[in-house]
Design an enzyme around this catalytic site. Structure first.
Site, PDB file in Angstrom:
ATOM      1  N   THR A   1       1.999   6.967   0.395  1.00 53.19           N
ATOM      2  CA  THR A   1       1.034   5.893   0.142  1.00 53.19           C
ATOM      3  C   THR A   1       0.835   5.659  -1.355  1.00 53.19           C
ATOM      4  OG1 THR A   1      -1.229   5.167   0.680  1.00 53.19           O
ATOM      5  CG2 THR A   1      -0.986   7.445   0.039  1.00 53.19           C
TER       6      THR A   1
ATOM      7  N   THR B   1      -1.306   3.675   4.762  1.00 54.97           N
ATOM      8  CA  THR B   1      -0.361   4.764   4.536  1.00 54.97           C
ATOM      9  C   THR B   1       0.674   4.698   5.634  1.00 54.97           C
ATOM     10  OG1 THR B   1      -2.067   6.208   3.634  1.00 54.97           O
ATOM     11  CG2 THR B   1      -0.158   7.308   4.584  1.00 54.97           C
TER      12      THR B   1
ATOM     13  N   ARG C   1      -7.024   9.787  -9.039  1.00 53.60           N
ATOM     14  CA  ARG C   1      -7.547  10.034  -7.684  1.00 53.60           C
ATOM     15  C   ARG C   1      -6.392  10.373  -6.731  1.00 53.60           C
ATOM     16  NH1 ARG C   1      -6.589   7.808  -2.299  1.00 53.60           N
ATOM     17  NH2 ARG C   1      -8.466   8.164  -1.085  1.00 53.60           N
ATOM     18  N   VAL C   2      -6.607  11.396  -5.925  1.00 49.65           N
ATOM     19  CA  VAL C   2      -5.636  11.765  -4.903  1.00 49.65           C
ATOM     20  C   VAL C   2      -6.362  11.778  -3.560  1.00 49.65           C
ATOM     21  CG1 VAL C   2      -4.184  13.655  -4.049  1.00 49.65           C
ATOM     22  CG2 VAL C   2      -4.197  13.109  -6.489  1.00 49.65           C
ATOM     23  N   GLY C   3      -5.744  11.188  -2.552  1.00 52.97           N
ATOM     24  CA  GLY C   3      -6.369  11.161  -1.217  1.00 52.97           C
ATOM     25  C   GLY C   3      -5.827  12.251  -0.315  1.00 52.97           C
TER      26      GLY C   3
ATOM     27  N   SER D   1       0.822  -1.207   0.000  1.00 51.42           N
ATOM     28  CA  SER D   1       0.000   0.000   0.000  1.00 51.42           C
ATOM     29  C   SER D   1       0.855   1.257   0.000  1.00 51.42           C
ATOM     30  CB  SER D   1      -0.919  -0.004   1.226  1.00 51.42           C
ATOM     31  OG  SER D   1      -0.151  -0.194   2.391  1.00 51.42           O
TER      32      SER D   1
ATOM     33  N   THR E   1      -4.352   8.178   8.586  1.00 55.22           N
ATOM     34  CA  THR E   1      -4.470   7.065   7.659  1.00 55.22           C
ATOM     35  C   THR E   1      -5.946   6.681   7.561  1.00 55.22           C
ATOM     36  OG1 THR E   1      -3.714   4.811   7.157  1.00 55.22           O
ATOM     37  CG2 THR E   1      -4.026   5.345   9.482  1.00 55.22           C
ATOM     38  N   GLY E   2      -6.271   5.977   6.505  1.00 54.04           N
ATOM     39  CA  GLY E   2      -7.668   5.588   6.313  1.00 54.04           C
ATOM     40  C   GLY E   2      -8.258   6.240   5.075  1.00 54.04           C
ATOM     41  N   HIS E   3      -9.571   6.286   5.023  1.00 58.88           N
ATOM     42  CA  HIS E   3     -10.242   6.783   3.813  1.00 58.88           C
ATOM     43  C   HIS E   3      -9.991   8.278   3.624  1.00 58.88           C
ATOM     44  CE1 HIS E   3     -12.286   2.908   4.423  1.00 58.88           C
ATOM     45  NE2 HIS E   3     -12.119   2.885   3.108  1.00 58.88           N
ATOM     46  N   GLY E   4      -9.117   8.556   2.661  1.00 64.15           N
ATOM     47  CA  GLY E   4      -8.586   9.900   2.492  1.00 64.15           C
ATOM     48  C   GLY E   4      -9.637  10.947   2.193  1.00 64.15           C
TER      49      GLY E   4
HETATM   50  N1  ASP Z   1      -5.228   7.696   3.370  1.00 66.60           N
HETATM   51  C1  ASP Z   1      -4.892   6.900   2.215  1.00 66.60           C
HETATM   52  C2  ASP Z   1      -5.634   7.426   1.029  1.00 66.60           C
HETATM   53  O1  ASP Z   1      -6.811   7.732   1.149  1.00 66.60           O
HETATM   54  C3  ASP Z   1      -5.162   5.450   2.377  1.00 66.60           C
HETATM   55  C4  ASP Z   1      -4.942   4.834   3.734  1.00 66.60           C
HETATM   56  O2  ASP Z   1      -4.237   5.374   4.567  1.00 66.60           O
HETATM   57  O3  ASP Z   1      -5.508   3.774   4.010  1.00 66.60           O
HETATM   58  O4  ASP Z   1      -5.082   7.483  -0.033  1.00 66.60           O
END
Ligand code: ASP
Length: 329
Positions: free
Chosen positions: A204, A186, A214-216, A84, A237-240
């Site tokens: 990430t 990330t 796509r950019v998070g 990832s 971290t997580g859903h950007g």
């Molecule tokens: N935050 C990252 C993104 O949305 C992904 C992640 O950390 O799980 O690109």
């Protein structure tokens, strides 16, 4: 993966949390917060343990936090087993590995790259943007051309394993974000050096099988990372998309500036995510967000939406240990 039952539990718990007496809540959180002396490095997820080792080598010799965070996350970027981040990162739905990264130092210098292909170390390109250009962010082909003209090598980032997974995914081509499922992560790293200066890095490959382009949150200063040397540092971290929506890490820093502990600030930011999700009548079901923060006193803490986020800490007192973040469910 979060079940419907868990979601209902979460809604009830969130309500209860909002209702709880403020001073009591502060007491509970304080009890769980940790303080360490300098230097210290913290980073997201289990792969943070390896990354911390690289950062610690620099911090332990009295090196600068900025150098430590760059060296630390480079370990994860170069590891093809970590799917990832960097080399071997999962591709987008067109089979292209596109990387996002940003870096910030103690003097408000920032650099970032997004949707960068073919370069194993986007964090070092972000640092070069910070140090060698009048800009703060380069994206796509512009970022690649800049990297190549600064001596970075063009490489194939798609490993056979990631390619096979993508081909499997193509059979259904279903885009379904999932919480705590290993298709995105990330490495966010924040550190304080022996001089007490703070820096952070975040890198990430983003959500697996995302739309091309796509950019998070991870390369967005203020979302995936923020540092204010007078207050603290935070990473996410997580859903950007959800972290960007609330300017996550900047929110955490501003909450710490108002006197909240790192853990309290991270928790409040998670509550902002819940608020934003509910305002939009969307489900929290499949979302995961984790925030990690340190303040100027060396207190550090974390909070996530759903159980499952952990982070690695290395300091004189804590010998590179993985810690579970508290969560709202
Ligand atoms: N935050 C990252 C993104 O949305 C992904 C992640 O950390 O799980 O690109």
């Amino acid at each position: 993966m979060a079940s419907r039952r868990n979601f209902l539990k979460l809604s009830a718990l969130t309500g209860a949390l909002f209702a709880v007496n403020k001073s009591k809540a502060a007491e509970v959180i304080k009890h769980h917060s940790a303080t360490s002396t300098k230097p210290i490095v913290l980073s997201t997820w289990r792969f943070g343990l390896e990354a911390n080792k690289g950062a610690w080598e620099i911090l332990n010799k009295g090196g600068r936090a900025l150098d430590a965070v760059e060296a630390g996350v480079k370990i994860t970027e170069a590891d093809p087993r970590e799917r990832s981040v960097g080399l071997g990162g999962r591709p987008d739905r067109d089979g292209r590995v596109t990387l996002d990264a940003c870096i910030m130092d103690e003097n408000m210098n920032i650099g970032s790259v997004a949707c960068l292909e073919h370069i194993v170390h986007p964090i070092s390109v972000a640092r070069a943007v910070m140090e060698k250009t009048p800009h703060v962010m380069l994206v796509g082909d512009g970022a690649l051309q800049f990297a190549l003209s600064n001596g970075f090598k063009k490489e194939k980032l798609l490993t056979p394993e990631s390619e096979a997974e993508w081909k499997e995914w193509l059979k259904k081509s279903e885009y379904k974000p999932q919480a705590n499922i290993e298709n995105h992560d990330t490495i966010g790293m924040i550190a304080m050096d022996t001089s007490g200066n703070l820096s952070g890095a975040c890198t990430t490959s983003g959500l697996a099988f995302k739309m091309h382009g796509r950019v998070g949150d991870s390369p967005i200063i203020g979302a995936g990372l923020y540092v204010d040397n007078e207050v603290g540092a935070a990473t996410a971290t997580g859903h950007g998309e959800e972290v960007v929506r609330i300017a996550g890490c900047h929110t955490v820093i501003e909450l710490m500036r108002q006197g909240l502990s790192p853990e309290e600030a991270c928790k409040k930011a998670v509550e902002r995510i819940i608020y934003a999700t509910k305002r939009r009548n969307k489900s929290l079901n499949e979302l995961q967000i984790g925030f990690l923060a340190i303040n100027k006193k060396g207190e550090h803490g974390s909070f996530c939406l759903q159980k499952g986020f952990n982070y690695a800490v290395h300091s004189p007192e804590i010998n590179n240990q993985l810690m579970d973040a508290k969560s709202l469910m």
